[in-house]
Motif scaffolding. Structure first.
Motif, PDB file in Angstrom:
ATOM      1  N   ARG C   3       0.813  -1.205   0.000  1.00 41.51           N
ATOM      2  CA  ARG C   3       0.000   0.000   0.000  1.00 41.51           C
ATOM      3  C   ARG C   3       0.848   1.258   0.000  1.00 41.51           C
ATOM      4  O   ARG C   3       0.395   2.296  -0.426  1.00 41.51           O
ATOM      5  N   PRO C   5       3.776   2.230  -1.761  1.00 38.08           N
ATOM      6  CA  PRO C   5       4.033   2.802  -3.096  1.00 38.08           C
ATOM      7  C   PRO C   5       2.739   3.209  -3.796  1.00 38.08           C
ATOM      8  O   PRO C   5       2.689   4.230  -4.479  1.00 38.08           O
ATOM      9  N   LEU C   6       1.716   2.390  -3.596  1.00 41.64           N
ATOM     10  CA  LEU C   6       0.447   2.676  -4.241  1.00 41.64           C
ATOM     11  C   LEU C   6      -0.076   4.028  -3.768  1.00 41.64           C
ATOM     12  O   LEU C   6      -0.459   4.900  -4.568  1.00 41.64           O
ATOM     13  N   ALA C   7      -0.078   4.223  -2.465  1.00 45.73           N
ATOM     14  CA  ALA C   7      -0.595   5.463  -1.889  1.00 45.73           C
ATOM     15  C   ALA C   7       0.253   6.639  -2.360  1.00 45.73           C
ATOM     16  O   ALA C   7      -0.286   7.696  -2.716  1.00 45.73           O
ATOM     17  N   MET C  10      -0.670   7.589  -5.876  1.00 46.74           N
ATOM     18  CA  MET C  10      -1.953   8.279  -5.940  1.00 46.74           C
ATOM     19  C   MET C  10      -1.813   9.710  -5.423  1.00 46.74           C
ATOM     20  O   MET C  10      -2.388  10.658  -5.974  1.00 46.74           O
TER      21      MET C  10
END
Ligand SMILES: Nc1ncnc2c1ncn2[C@@H]1O[C@H](COP(=O)(O)OP(=O)(O)O)[C@@H](O)[C@H]1O
Ligand SMILES: [Mg+2]
Lengths: 227, 480, 102
Positions: C3, C5-7, C10
């Motif tokens: 989560r 890198p994903l966050a 975004m």
């Protein structure tokens, strides 16, 4: 007959060779495909008994194919532990004339080899078969014994024809099933015996001497007395 | 093990993460698209309206200048300013030395360096600084015209929309991440479920099955498929185990017998004849063992389906007639009548199959009928069409098989208690069943009241249908 | 583990978007210099507008509405509510010049 056995198993080979020689044949032996091919190609034989699986790079199928490619038409009987329908079909396709699955009864092997070696020896197409006082006319499909006409069913006629073509040889039940009925399996019921005994009723019963003989543990033989 | 498993699920390799990333990407792109559209449709629209109003204004003023020179232009501008009820218009005409000639702006803004370009310039209006959108135009004689509109209201709206969008995007980001995580979690849970089962089975627990969520979704479908496969596998394994047990048991008996006979002969045979007889019978025992092997191999060969390659059209009538002829003599010998019934002799049923195997299967059924029927009975071999199937029935009037045992009768080595004293090894019906299945048919064992009616139902080879009427579309082709 | 890198990705997207939204249209903006004053919202302009209204009075006499608006406008300008005054005077002028569409 001059026979060649190509078989790598020493025990089986020894047993078969002894049996063949006892039956009055001249038998040569090769224990690998290379020697077998050499012998088969260089000397005339009446029949070859060929194991499917052989050491030395040349297996039974290859040997046979090479032989047939050299226009050698010596009858070949395959002897094989590969008993599946497919294997048999492959063996016959490669030019084999008969196929026997191991383990086998020697009597069966002998009967089949003698039948093979005798085959193709006839001079031209036969129209009449004669054994003793028994006559079978292949054209008019008439059967006579001692000059007397005998009525036979179509299948009985074919059974008798087969026996007469192999007169003086042992014919096994399996050979009859294959040769007369074209069945390649053994029913448990003694169907063949019944058919043979019916034929006997018509051919032998009314006459003083029998022509159809039962060979213990092997099968039947049609033979005229004294011959 | 667990560590290795975790590594395999590592970032980038994990399907869950990839799905989640794709989900987030798609979600983000659609959100961005939505925001862009919203922006374009509100703030953008207002801007475009202002710009087109200014352009229209500029054209009409240029026309005025052309028509009445500077005085008319000044009058028109003054009138427009006077009538500008929403108090947003800005006009300025300057002479070649940038001295104001008319309009309501103190002077030419320095930032408006080039003509024909849009500028946003802060202006002071009643002591309050606000923003104006303006553009300069060239007039004849070196005069220049500046037209503007107060866009402070628009700027405020823009700020409002931007703020709204910013929040919306933040919410979307949160939702996107949450959704992606949910997808990943879902996938990993579903896959973990499957891999748990696979691990358990690899570890030897064959009874383990993939748990169903009960939602009937794709994962449930997958789980069911896997479970079906596992069921079939375990049935096969059971079969193999059963067969090998049976082989071990059923072959031990004749082997024991042969061995005992030979050993007995070795130590007790009196004379050559007795020895010979003992060896002969031992050879027969071995032949029987060999026959069992052959039958077993044949059945597995058939079950493997390899023979299907050799299928050809088989005409049943001559096949049945031959079998009837072969077995009639043997039947009569036992005081049995064997009848061949063909429903419609004119129509010869044909099927696609292996002639040799069909012969053998029917021979096995006839063998049984002959073997188990008491003298005086009647055996019928009959064939009839039943829809798309051809049904060949061998019916006898013997003891039959009790209903409770019928489903077991096709198992390898099954023999009823009462069959103890008849020869056989219990492989006949197994082979019939295998042949039936190879041909896409079935073997039915039914009560013949009294006796057994064994029916081999096989798919018929459809009689070649009458050539269909040519389709209109096919006509030109056939004409050509 | 996934989560973070994903966050981050975004968040970066969000910031970029916000920055873009804030800067749209302002690209050519000129801060720096003193804002120029608009001259059409001064007391002086109010008075000149009032004079215009009087000058534009049709010979037959203005409508009561236009007169009332003009009077109110003048009063507001005197009282210092220049913008309100100008607004009313403009309306009055509009009524006098285009009586059909106020
Ligand atoms: N026609 C029949 N009548 C009565 N019992 C039968 C019949 N066919 C089969 N059975 C029963 O089913 C068993 C299995 O038959 P099969 O598989 O052919 O083996 P086998 O004939 O070698 O005993 C037989 O032993 C017998 O108990
Ligand atoms: Mg049976």
């Amino acid at each position: 007959m001059r026979l060649l056995l190509v078989e790598d198993d020493k025990d089986v080979a020894g047993f078969v060779l002894k049996g063949l020689r006892e039956a009055g044949h001249v038998a040569e032996h090769a224990d690998n495909g290379r020697d077998g091919l050499f012998l088969a190609a260089s000397e005339p034989f009446d029949a070859i008994i060929l194991d499917r699986m052989l050491p030395g790079g040349i297996d039974g199928l290859r040997l046979l194919e090479t032989l047939r490619a050299q226009d050698n038409h010596t009858p070949v009987l395959f002897l094989s532990a590969l008993g599946q329908v497919d294997d048999r079909v492959k063996g016959l396709k490669a030019g084999g004339d008969d196929y026997l699955t191991k383990p086998f009864a020697f009597s069966e092997l002998l009967a089949r080899v003698e039948a093979l070696g005798r085959r193709g020896k006839g001079e031209g197409p036969l129209t009449r078969l004669v054994v003793g006082d028994l006559e079978l006319d292949l054209l008019s499909r008439a059967v006579k014994r001692a000059g007397q006409k005998i009525d036979l069913q179509p299948r009985e006629f074919r059974l008798l024809e087969y026996l007469m073509r192999h007169a003086g040889q042992v014919v096994t039940r399996t050979m009859l099933l294959e040769g007369v009925w074209d069945y390649h399996f053994d029913p448990q019921t003694n169907v063949i015996d019944v058919h043979v005994s019916r034929l006997r009723q018509k051919i032998d019963k009314p006459y003083p001497t029998g022509l159809i003989h039962t060979v213990r543990n092997a099968g039947y033989m049609l033979r005229a007395e004294g011959s | 093990m667990a560590r290795a498993g975790r590594r395999r699920f590592g970032f980038g390799r994990s399907v869950g993460v990839r799905f989640a990333a794709v989900y987030a990407l798609v979600f983000g792109l659609s959100s961005a698209g939505l925001a862009t559209f919203l922006w374009w449709d509100t703030v953008g629209l207002l801007q475009r309206q202002v710009e087109s109003a200014i352009n229209v204004d500029a054209r009409s003023l240029a026309a005025r200048f052309q028509a009445g020179g500077l005085p008319l232009l000044i009058a028109t501008i003054n009138r427009r300013i006077a009538l500008n009820v929403d108090d947003s218009a800005i006009y300025l005409v300057v002479d070649p030395s940038y001295q104001p000639v008319a309009g309501n702006l103190r002077g030419w803004p320095k930032v408006v360096a080039r003509l024909g370009v849009w500028y946003q310039v802060p202006v002071k209006r009643a002591q309050i600084v606000s923003l104006a959108e303006m553009r300069g135009y060239q007039l004849p004689l070196g005069f220049r015209l500046l037209i503007g509109r107060d866009v402070e209201a628009r700027a405020r709206l823009r700020a409002l929309v931007a703020g709204g969008l910013l929040w919306a995007v933040l919410v979307m980001v949160v939702l996107g991440i949450a959704g992606a995580l949910a997808i990943r979690g879902l996938l990993q849970r579903a896959l973990a479920n499957v891999s748990r089962t696979a691990n358990a089975i690899a570890g030897g627990d064959l009874s383990h099955r993939v748990a169903l969520s009960g939602r009937g979704d794709e994962f449930d479908l997958l789980a069911e498929t896997i479970n079906d496969m596992l069921d079939r596998m375990s049935r096969l394994m059971d079969g193999v185990r059963q067969v090998s047990n049976a082989i071990a048991h059923d072959l031990r008996t004749p082997i024991t017998r042969a061995r005992a006979r030979l050993e007995d002969a070795l130590s007790h045979a009196e004379g050559d004849a007795a020895l010979r007889a003992a060896i002969e019978r031992a050879t027969e025992d071995l032949d029987a063992i060999n026959a069992i092997f052959q039958a077993l191999l044949r059945i597995s060969e058939i079950e493997a389906g390899a023979r299907r390659a050799a299928f050809a059209a088989v005409e049943l009538r001559p096949l049945l007639a031959d079998l009837h002829e072969l077995f009639t003599a043997a039947a009569e010998e036992r005081g049995l009548a064997l009848d061949l019934l063909q429903e419609d002799p004119a129509e010869a049923p044909t099927l696609l199959g292996d002639r040799e195997l069909l012969q053998q299967a029917l021979a096995n059924l006839l063998d049984n009928a002959l073997k188990f029927s008491p003298p005086g009975g009647r055996i019928t071999l009959s064939v009839r069409r039943q829809g798309t199937m051809v049904e060949i029935t061998v019916a006898d009037q013997g003891p039959g098989i009790p209903p409770a045992e019928r489903f077991r009768a096709t198992e390898r080595f099954y023999r009823a208690e009462s069959a103890r004293h008849t020869p056989g090894s219990g492989l006949g019906l197994s082979l019939v069943q295998a042949v039936a299945q190879l041909h896409g048919g079935s073997l039915r064992l039914e009560d013949n009241e009294p006796g057994l009616a064994a029916t081999l139902a096989l798919p018929a080879r459809e009689p070649r249908p009458a050539p269909p009427a040519p389709l209109p579309a096919a006509l030109p082709a056939s004409a050509a | 583990m996934t989560r973070v890198p994903l966050a981050l990705a975004m968040l970066a997207a969000t910031l970029a978007f916000a920055a873009a939204a804030g800067s749209v249209g302002r690209a050519a903006g000129g801060g720096g210099a003193d804002p120029l004053a608009v001259t059409s919202d001064t007391t002086h302009y109010c008075h000149s507008l009032a004079a215009k209204v009087v000058a534009a009075r049709p010979p037959g006499g203005a409508t009561t509405a236009a007169d009332a608006l003009a009077a109110a406008g003048r009063r507001l300008c005197r009282q210092g509510d220049v913008l309100g005054g100008i607004l009313r005077l403009r309306h009055a002028l509009l009524l006098e010049l285009h009586p059909a569409d106020p």
